[in-house]
Scaffold this motif. Sequence first.
Motif, PDB file in Angstrom:
ATOM      1  N   MET A 127       0.842  -1.209   0.000  1.00 34.73           N
ATOM      2  CA  MET A 127       0.000   0.000   0.000  1.00 34.73           C
ATOM      3  C   MET A 127       0.871   1.250   0.000  1.00 34.73           C
ATOM      4  O   MET A 127       1.813   1.363   0.790  1.00 34.73           O
ATOM      5  N   ASP A 128       0.564   2.156  -0.879  1.00 37.79           N
ATOM      6  CA  ASP A 128       1.319   3.416  -0.969  1.00 37.79           C
ATOM      7  C   ASP A 128       0.791   4.386   0.089  1.00 37.79           C
ATOM      8  O   ASP A 128      -0.359   4.798   0.056  1.00 37.79           O
ATOM      9  N   ILE A 129       1.676   4.724   1.033  1.00 35.72           N
ATOM     10  CA  ILE A 129       1.257   5.636   2.101  1.00 35.72           C
ATOM     11  C   ILE A 129       1.919   7.005   1.943  1.00 35.72           C
ATOM     12  O   ILE A 129       2.019   7.777   2.872  1.00 35.72           O
ATOM     13  N   SER A 130       2.423   7.275   0.738  1.00 33.74           N
ATOM     14  CA  SER A 130       3.059   8.562   0.468  1.00 33.74           C
ATOM     15  C   SER A 130       2.040   9.691   0.607  1.00 33.74           C
ATOM     16  O   SER A 130       0.886   9.565   0.220  1.00 33.74           O
ATOM     17  N   LEU A 131       2.510  10.779   1.187  1.00 32.59           N
ATOM     18  CA  LEU A 131       1.657  11.954   1.356  1.00 32.59           C
ATOM     19  C   LEU A 131       2.062  13.039   0.358  1.00 32.59           C
ATOM     20  O   LEU A 131       2.024  14.233   0.659  1.00 32.59           O
ATOM     21  N   SER A 132       2.431  12.608  -0.824  1.00 24.51           N
ATOM     22  CA  SER A 132       2.909  13.538  -1.846  1.00 24.51           C
ATOM     23  C   SER A 132       1.841  14.530  -2.274  1.00 24.51           C
ATOM     24  O   SER A 132       2.152  15.592  -2.823  1.00 24.51           O
ATOM     25  N   MET A 133       0.571  14.196  -2.041  1.00 26.01           N
ATOM     26  CA  MET A 133      -0.502  15.106  -2.438  1.00 26.01           C
ATOM     27  C   MET A 133      -0.413  16.443  -1.709  1.00 26.01           C
ATOM     28  O   MET A 133      -1.006  17.427  -2.140  1.00 26.01           O
ATOM     29  N   LEU A 134       0.342  16.472  -0.610  1.00 28.89           N
ATOM     30  CA  LEU A 134       0.499  17.722   0.124  1.00 28.89           C
ATOM     31  C   LEU A 134       1.282  18.757  -0.679  1.00 28.89           C
ATOM     32  O   LEU A 134       1.275  19.944  -0.342  1.00 28.89           O
ATOM     33  N   SER A 135       1.976  18.293  -1.717  1.00 26.92           N
ATOM     34  CA  SER A 135       2.719  19.225  -2.571  1.00 26.92           C
ATOM     35  C   SER A 135       1.859  19.762  -3.710  1.00 26.92           C
ATOM     36  O   SER A 135       2.298  20.608  -4.488  1.00 26.92           O
ATOM     37  N   THR A 156      -8.839  11.938  -6.526  1.00 31.56           N
ATOM     38  CA  THR A 156      -7.500  11.333  -6.565  1.00 31.56           C
ATOM     39  C   THR A 156      -7.494   9.836  -6.318  1.00 31.56           C
ATOM     40  O   THR A 156      -6.514   9.164  -6.635  1.00 31.56           O
ATOM     41  N   PHE A 157      -8.563   9.319  -5.703  1.00 31.34           N
ATOM     42  CA  PHE A 157      -8.663   7.905  -5.327  1.00 31.34           C
ATOM     43  C   PHE A 157      -7.594   7.493  -4.304  1.00 31.34           C
ATOM     44  O   PHE A 157      -7.328   6.316  -4.112  1.00 31.34           O
ATOM     45  N   GLN A 158      -7.000   8.482  -3.638  1.00 28.80           N
ATOM     46  CA  GLN A 158      -6.012   8.194  -2.602  1.00 28.80           C
ATOM     47  C   GLN A 158      -6.706   8.272  -1.234  1.00 28.80           C
ATOM     48  O   GLN A 158      -6.469   9.173  -0.445  1.00 28.80           O
ATOM     49  N   THR A 159      -7.548   7.291  -0.995  1.00 24.92           N
ATOM     50  CA  THR A 159      -8.405   7.290   0.191  1.00 24.92           C
ATOM     51  C   THR A 159      -7.612   7.306   1.482  1.00 24.92           C
ATOM     52  O   THR A 159      -7.837   8.144   2.364  1.00 24.92           O
ATOM     53  N   PHE A 160      -6.687   6.371   1.607  1.00 28.04           N
ATOM     54  CA  PHE A 160      -5.932   6.257   2.854  1.00 28.04           C
ATOM     55  C   PHE A 160      -5.156   7.532   3.149  1.00 28.04           C
ATOM     56  O   PHE A 160      -5.186   8.054   4.272  1.00 28.04           O
ATOM     57  N   GLN A 161      -4.471   8.042   2.136  1.00 29.88           N
ATOM     58  CA  GLN A 161      -3.622   9.205   2.334  1.00 29.88           C
ATOM     59  C   GLN A 161      -4.413  10.435   2.787  1.00 29.88           C
ATOM     60  O   GLN A 161      -4.031  11.111   3.745  1.00 29.88           O
ATOM     61  N   ILE A 162      -5.519  10.724   2.097  1.00 28.62           N
ATOM     62  CA  ILE A 162      -6.251  11.941   2.429  1.00 28.62           C
ATOM     63  C   ILE A 162      -6.931  11.841   3.790  1.00 28.62           C
ATOM     64  O   ILE A 162      -7.037  12.828   4.527  1.00 28.62           O
ATOM     65  N   PHE A 163      -7.343  10.633   4.164  1.00 25.40           N
ATOM     66  CA  PHE A 163      -7.969  10.508   5.484  1.00 25.40           C
ATOM     67  C   PHE A 163      -6.933  10.529   6.608  1.00 25.40           C
ATOM     68  O   PHE A 163      -7.242  10.933   7.733  1.00 25.40           O
ATOM     69  N   VAL A 164      -5.710  10.108   6.323  1.00 16.77           N
ATOM     70  CA  VAL A 164      -4.634  10.263   7.307  1.00 16.77           C
ATOM     71  C   VAL A 164      -4.380  11.746   7.550  1.00 16.77           C
ATOM     72  O   VAL A 164      -4.247  12.202   8.692  1.00 16.77           O
ATOM     73  N   ILE A 165      -4.331  12.504   6.452  1.00 14.48           N
ATOM     74  CA  ILE A 165      -4.099  13.946   6.559  1.00 14.48           C
ATOM     75  C   ILE A 165      -5.232  14.627   7.327  1.00 14.48           C
ATOM     76  O   ILE A 165      -4.999  15.438   8.231  1.00 14.48           O
ATOM     77  N   SER A 166      -6.489  14.290   6.992  1.00 14.90           N
ATOM     78  CA  SER A 166      -7.628  14.933   7.656  1.00 14.90           C
ATOM     79  C   SER A 166      -7.687  14.538   9.130  1.00 14.90           C
ATOM     80  O   SER A 166      -8.035  15.375   9.980  1.00 14.90           O
ATOM     81  N   THR A 167      -7.332  13.301   9.433  1.00 19.77           N
ATOM     82  CA  THR A 167      -7.303  12.866  10.838  1.00 19.77           C
ATOM     83  C   THR A 167      -6.298  13.693  11.627  1.00 19.77           C
ATOM     84  O   THR A 167      -6.577  14.131  12.756  1.00 19.77           O
ATOM     85  N   PHE A 168      -5.142  13.920  11.033  1.00 20.83           N
ATOM     86  CA  PHE A 168      -4.103  14.715  11.691  1.00 20.83           C
ATOM     87  C   PHE A 168      -4.591  16.147  11.925  1.00 20.83           C
ATOM     88  O   PHE A 168      -4.378  16.726  12.998  1.00 20.83           O
ATOM     89  N   ILE A 169      -5.260  16.725  10.922  1.00 22.15           N
ATOM     90  CA  ILE A 169      -5.758  18.099  11.052  1.00 22.15           C
ATOM     91  C   ILE A 169      -6.791  18.190  12.178  1.00 22.15           C
ATOM     92  O   ILE A 169      -6.719  19.083  13.030  1.00 22.15           O
ATOM     93  N   TYR A 170      -7.749  17.261  12.187  1.00 26.64           N
ATOM     94  CA  TYR A 170      -8.764  17.259  13.244  1.00 26.64           C
ATOM     95  C   TYR A 170      -8.121  17.084  14.613  1.00 26.64           C
ATOM     96  O   TYR A 170      -8.525  17.724  15.594  1.00 26.64           O
ATOM     97  N   LEU A 171      -7.126  16.210  14.693  1.00 29.32           N
ATOM     98  CA  LEU A 171      -6.468  15.951  15.972  1.00 29.32           C
ATOM     99  C   LEU A 171      -5.746  17.188  16.481  1.00 29.32           C
ATOM    100  O   LEU A 171      -5.863  17.542  17.671  1.00 29.32           O
ATOM    101  N   VAL A 172      -5.025  17.865  15.595  1.00 33.15           N
ATOM    102  CA  VAL A 172      -4.287  19.061  16.001  1.00 33.15           C
ATOM    103  C   VAL A 172      -5.238  20.148  16.493  1.00 33.15           C
ATOM    104  O   VAL A 172      -5.003  20.774  17.543  1.00 33.15           O
TER     105      VAL A 172
END
Length: 231
Positions: free
Chosen positions: A1-9, A193-209
Amino acid sequence: MDISLSMLSDPEVMGMLAKGVAVTLRLFVGAFVCGFVIALLLSALNLIPSRLVRAVIALYVEYHRNVPTVVQIMVWYFGMPEILPKALRLWINQGNTEFSFALIALSLNVSAYYYEDIRSGIKAIAGTQVEAARSVGLGAMQALRYVVLPQAVRFAVPPIINRSLILFKDTSLAMVIGVTELTYQVKKIENATFQTFQIFVISTFIYLVISLTIAALGAQVARKYPASFKS
């Protein structure tokens, strides 16, 4: 599984996330302020020696505490426009209708919980303080404003902080009526983007912060304005 967060760029993705966070915070702050003001008004009205007034307040509180928040949002968005006067309905539709109704629904919902927290704080205040306030010439409303509510709010700070954290998370429910808050934007990005895991990891981090920031600010307020029991 690709867990790259490259979409942040990706500037477009970051722009959508920034817009989502901004709308979420506007919704949270607006509902917090409006809900707290409504709760203070309800607390003042509840001190009126009228069974009818107290019964209406009790009904208001029971509705907002027992009906799911998402249902309340949909009632305001889909139901209320049908019973509003045409002129008022047209005026509302000229603005951001989805955001406005979500703000109203969340404000009314959280006010019922804030009211219960403040009411518990009022019960914790010794009755002798009110009597003392009246004995020095303060009227009923003055005693409420200068003696009762300031102390009651201090007692209510911890539960209000907890409820505010829930309010922040409940802002995500506004996506069901098309409010472009963070979860709505995350779903748009996921669909594109169909990058489900990546975007939800990012959103989880934002909500947590943001949640931890709210909790830290609340803890600071609680330390600055501690409740004290006085007889």
